[in-house]
Scaffold this motif. Structure first.
Motif, PDB file in Angstrom:
ATOM      1  N   VAL A 109      42.544  45.762  51.343  1.00 40.65           N
ATOM      2  CA  VAL A 109      41.769  45.792  52.588  1.00 40.65           C
ATOM      3  C   VAL A 109      40.515  46.653  52.440  1.00 40.65           C
ATOM      4  O   VAL A 109      39.576  46.513  53.207  1.00 40.65           O
ATOM      5  N   MET A 110      40.499  47.497  51.418  1.00 42.36           N
ATOM      6  CA  MET A 110      39.309  48.314  51.145  1.00 42.36           C
ATOM      7  C   MET A 110      38.396  47.641  50.108  1.00 42.36           C
ATOM      8  O   MET A 110      37.442  48.242  49.638  1.00 42.36           O
ATOM      9  N   GLY A 111      38.736  46.392  49.754  1.00 45.22           N
ATOM     10  CA  GLY A 111      37.900  45.660  48.818  1.00 45.22           C
ATOM     11  C   GLY A 111      38.136  46.011  47.358  1.00 45.22           C
ATOM     12  O   GLY A 111      37.292  45.780  46.505  1.00 45.22           O
ATOM     13  N   ARG A 112      39.294  46.593  47.068  1.00 43.90           N
ATOM     14  CA  ARG A 112      39.641  47.001  45.708  1.00 43.90           C
ATOM     15  C   ARG A 112      40.867  46.228  45.254  1.00 43.90           C
ATOM     16  O   ARG A 112      41.575  45.642  46.057  1.00 43.90           O
ATOM     17  N   ARG A 113      41.125  46.257  43.959  1.00 44.04           N
ATOM     18  CA  ARG A 113      42.329  45.626  43.407  1.00 44.04           C
ATOM     19  C   ARG A 113      43.127  46.667  42.635  1.00 44.04           C
ATOM     20  O   ARG A 113      42.554  47.477  41.925  1.00 44.04           O
ATOM     21  N   LEU A 114      44.415  46.611  42.799  1.00 43.44           N
ATOM     22  CA  LEU A 114      45.316  47.497  42.069  1.00 43.44           C
ATOM     23  C   LEU A 114      45.833  46.736  40.857  1.00 43.44           C
ATOM     24  O   LEU A 114      46.466  45.676  41.000  1.00 43.44           O
ATOM     25  N   THR A 115      45.523  47.213  39.662  1.00 43.15           N
ATOM     26  CA  THR A 115      45.989  46.576  38.437  1.00 43.15           C
ATOM     27  C   THR A 115      46.584  47.628  37.532  1.00 43.15           C
ATOM     28  O   THR A 115      46.261  48.804  37.626  1.00 43.15           O
ATOM     29  N   PHE A 116      47.451  47.178  36.646  1.00 41.68           N
ATOM     30  CA  PHE A 116      48.089  48.072  35.691  1.00 41.68           C
ATOM     31  C   PHE A 116      47.951  47.499  34.300  1.00 41.68           C
ATOM     32  O   PHE A 116      47.931  46.296  34.122  1.00 41.68           O
ATOM     33  N   SER A 117      47.881  48.358  33.334  1.00 47.65           N
ATOM     34  CA  SER A 117      47.932  47.924  31.943  1.00 47.65           C
ATOM     35  C   SER A 117      48.618  49.019  31.133  1.00 47.65           C
ATOM     36  O   SER A 117      48.586  50.177  31.500  1.00 47.65           O
ATOM     37  N   ILE A 118      49.246  48.587  30.081  1.00 50.05           N
ATOM     38  CA  ILE A 118      49.950  49.537  29.214  1.00 50.05           C
ATOM     39  C   ILE A 118      49.413  49.377  27.816  1.00 50.05           C
ATOM     40  O   ILE A 118      49.158  48.312  27.324  1.00 50.05           O
TER      41      ILE A 118
END
Length: 143
Positions: free
Chosen positions: A134-143
């Motif tokens: 909703v803030m225009g961001r994306r939550l992503t993860f990487s290892i």
């Protein structure tokens, strides 16, 4: 893209005759906590850090990245959900996005936002995913 750098906060202890051990975090040396001995200090480090983080959040302050640890420092490991709360709260602060705005945009009661953002409670990843979106961001993860 922001990366999580809030995973470990260093602290140091000072032995003193009156109070046993005084604990300071490198980031906030003025905020001190006392313990009877070093073992008790080690066992309470995380709860002391949570107290500092909650104070900073209540004062609408940006939470700084951890200072560099020095030899002999105690390290407080920060759980993933707490790291995400720091990142979210800092993003909200920088963008002047209030908790009430987040509650409205997520269509949840403001009290729930306070609960989700409390450092004393665990928060699931779904909340963070929705909040960042909703803030225009994306939550992503990487290892």
């Amino acid at each position: 893209m922001n990366t999580l750098v809030f995973s470990e906060y260093p602290a140091f202890c000072q032995l003193n005759s009156e109070h046993g051990v005084t604990i300071h975090f490198r980031n906030w040396e003025e905020k001190t906590f006392t313990a009877d001995n070093l073992e008790q200090a080690k066992s309470k480090l995380y709860s002391f850090l949570v107290e500092v983080l909650n104070q900073l959040s209540a004062e609408c302050c940006l939470i700084p990245k951890p200072e560099k640890a020095l030899t002999g420092d105690l390290i407080v490991e920060v759980p993933l959900d707490v790291q995400l709360k720091i990142l979210l709260l800092n993003s909200m602060q920088k963008n002047r996005y209030r908790k009430s705005d987040l509650a409205k945009d997520l269509n949840i009661p403001p009290q729930r936002i306070s609960s989700f953002l409390s450092f004393k409670k665990t928060t699931n990843l779904d909340f963070f995913d929705r909040a960042f979106r909703v803030m225009g961001r994306r939550l992503t993860f990487s290892i």
